[in-house]
Design an enzyme around this catalytic site. Sequence first.
Site, short mmCIF file in Angstrom:
data_model
loop_
_atom_site.label_atom_id
_atom_site.label_comp_id
_atom_site.label_asym_id
_atom_site.label_seq_id
_atom_site.Cartn_x
_atom_site.Cartn_y
_atom_site.Cartn_z
CG ASP A 83 -1.95 1.19 0.86
OD1 ASP A 83 -2.78 1.49 0.26
OD2 ASP A 83 -1.32 2.36 1.96
CB THR A 93 -3.72 2.08 -2.11
OG1 THR A 93 -3.19 3.40 -1.84
CG2 THR A 93 -3.42 1.57 -3.15
CG ASP A 94 -3.46 -3.06 1.51
OD1 ASP A 94 -3.15 -2.78 -0.06
OD2 ASP A 94 -2.31 -2.87 1.95
CB ILE A 95 -9.50 0.21 2.52
CG1 ILE A 95 -8.37 -0.24 3.52
CG2 ILE A 95 -10.92 0.81 2.95
CD1 ILE A 95 -8.60 1.40 4.52
#
Length: 403
Positions: free
Chosen positions: A147, A175-177
């Site tokens: 991320d 970004t991951d979420i």
Amino acid sequence: MTRPLSHLRVLDLSRVLAGPWAGQLLADMGAEVIKVERPGEGDDTRGWGPPFLKDGNGDDTSESAYFLSANRGKRSVTIDFTRPEGQDLVRRLAARSDVVLENFKVGGLAKYGLDYASLKAVKPDLVYCSITGFGQDGPYAQRAGYDFLIQGMGGLMSLTGEPGGQPMKVGVALTDIFTGMYAGFAVLAALANRDRTGQGSHIDLALLDVQVAVLANQAANYLVGGKVPQRLGNAHPNIVPYQAFPTADGHIILAVGNDGQFRRFCDTAGRPELGTDPRYATNVERVRNRAQLVPVLEGLLASRPSAQWIAALEEAGVPCGPINDLSGVFADPQVIHRGLKTRLDHPLAGGVDLVANPIRFDGAQAVSDRAPPRLGADTAEILAGWLEMGAEEMARLRDTGVV
């Protein structure tokens, strides 16, 4: 509430955050999500602490807060799929699943016979979602993606931070979420297509692609306007005033979204002439004259405490608010009213407080009532129930370390 995805089975081979976030979202909607983990180790995030959940004596358990944040509603099965018998178990579970989630490097599961082509052979209508840093093809496809790295490469850090200061990442792995959210949406779209056509799908999601996609208006500002956006601290590139301001005892956010709100702010601040000044009367002119207007507003807002400003501006219909730390967030009356903290039973601690899913169906929260699972807690139940495995075979697999 009848959970809308209660008819679906999801096999979650993912770890850390983006894939598990997608699995948690589907579990909250009612899907049966089976998290496949390494025997004895599990998801990397199980060890990402402190903090760890405390037991009744106040001692640390094995459950990290990080793991707890992304694995609600799932069941944990431990399988060593580096071994042929473990690979066979995963294939058998996949044959009884609607969806597979995975976030291994490109080609990483092919050597185990667990890639899309291999699993499609045993389940032709399978929806298989692959999450990687850079996608299934392209010059960066073989790189690992994280991320923080992607926030930098994907432009977000160039927009975050004070003017002239160091580029900054966002305070959560956004970004991951976002990738997990896109994955959940893509899975549902693929399932809708499967129900219509009978065809499965291979979903290819990349963190870099998602990060570029969610640059939103800032990307459009560059593509349309041809000018590279710069860091503005808490200010907005297209709206003025729309930022944090210091007050006599702290800070508040002033989020003026239209010209009427700006005039009401000026009236409340005792400077009505600013609202009709040709330099500031419209948002277009306020953006153009930002450098002249903002210092004037800073002087005005520094004259009163935050609570006085918020009370006066709310009464005038001017959007504003405090900047809460997390203790303030979970003490906020609206957050409490909306039930955004949920408590679930947990075998090691009696209960665990988690953030609830924000989606509501017909007034009911879409949040699982199952706490994040202990490592391997459901192995026996799933193998017996899904695969009709007998106790003798299960004991042999356990004794040999396959499960």
